[in-house]
Design a protein around this motif. Structure first.
Motif, PDB file in Angstrom:
ATOM      1  N   THR A 230      -2.619   5.097  -2.756  1.00  0.00           N
ATOM      2  CA  THR A 230      -3.688   5.798  -2.041  1.00  0.00           C
ATOM      3  C   THR A 230      -3.152   7.202  -1.719  1.00  0.00           C
TER       4      THR A 230
ATOM      5  N   VAL B 143       0.870  -1.177   0.000  1.00  0.00           N
ATOM      6  CA  VAL B 143       0.000   0.000   0.000  1.00  0.00           C
ATOM      7  C   VAL B 143       0.910   1.232   0.000  1.00  0.00           C
TER       8      VAL B 143
ATOM      9  N   VAL C 263       1.205   5.128   0.282  1.00  0.00           N
ATOM     10  CA  VAL C 263       0.457   6.283   0.792  1.00  0.00           C
ATOM     11  C   VAL C 263       1.165   7.540   0.289  1.00  0.00           C
TER      12      VAL C 263
ATOM     13  N   GLN D 284      -0.456  -0.551  -4.628  1.00  0.00           N
ATOM     14  CA  GLN D 284      -1.779   0.096  -4.640  1.00  0.00           C
ATOM     15  C   GLN D 284      -1.636   1.529  -4.116  1.00  0.00           C
TER      16      GLN D 284
END
Ligand code: IMP
Ligand code: MG
Length: 190
Positions: free
Chosen positions: A69, A42, A44, A67
């Motif tokens: 975000t 993930v 950020v 991913q």
């Protein structure tokens, strides 16, 4: 009669667009190697300054295990320096539990933003936390933070371009330059 006002302009170019591209390729390779065994990461990304950098970087990585975000981190100060009051909006902690987390910012300056982000992400009990910035500023960081991945180091000055702004200006420049403050003489009646 004239009054004096200050304005800004870009000064010396510290990294050209070509130099940034070369650094991003190396960085992409280092990140892929570091996460070779991970199933999912993930990422950020801190808005707004790091968005352009992260988007360009992950175009080069092109692997859907990363991913992306986005969270909004705002620090308040005089426009050039942070006063330590960093507000984070939009961090979904439930999505980070037991995950490999990579935090991306545009620049490591005082370290207050990254330190605050690490604290916030830690609360979500991720499997790992790593940090990545486009630039490390050569300055006395108020908070020492371990930066796992960086593209380049710059002198202790205010820089703009490639996503970095001053008051919302200069983000779109394809290079990184010093910001210069200039005095402008304005006629009183204008
Ligand atoms: P820090 O919390 O002082 O490390 O700074 C982090 C934030 O301040 C970055 O995410 C940037 O938004 C902003 N910042 C710090 N130095 C600069 C600069 O030289 N140019 C543009 N933004 C900067
Ligand atoms: Mg920022």
């Amino acid at each position: 009669m004239e009054r004096e006002e200050t304005a800004t302009k870009t000064g010396q170019i510290l990294l050209t667009g070509q130099e940034i591209s070369a650094r991003l390729k190396e960085l992409a390779h280092r990140i892929q190697t570091a996460y070779a065994d991970a199933d999912r990461v993930v990422v950020v990304v801190l808005l707004s300054g790091a968005k352009h950098f992260a988007d360009q970087l992950f175009t080069l990585i092109d692997d859907d295990k990363f991913q992306l975000t986005y969270v909004k981190a705002s620090s308040y100060g005089d426009g050039f320096t942070s006063n330590g009051d960093v507000e984070i909006k939009g961090l979904d902690k439930s999505a980070l539990a037991d995950k490999e987390v990579l935090i991306i910012d545009d620049i490591y300056d005082s370290g207050l933003t990254m330190a605050r982000m690490i604290d916030a992400v830690s609360c979500a009990k991720p499997r790992s936390i790593r940090t990545c910035v486009l630039l490390v500023k050569q300055t006395e960081h108020t908070r020492q933070v371990n930066i796992d991945f960086k593209a380049a180091v710059v002198d202790d000055c205010f820089v703009v371009g490639f996503g970095l702004d001053y008051g919302g200006q200069y983000r779109e420049l394809p290079f990184i330059a010093r910001l210069e403050i200039v005095a402008a003489r304005i006629p009183e009646n204008s």
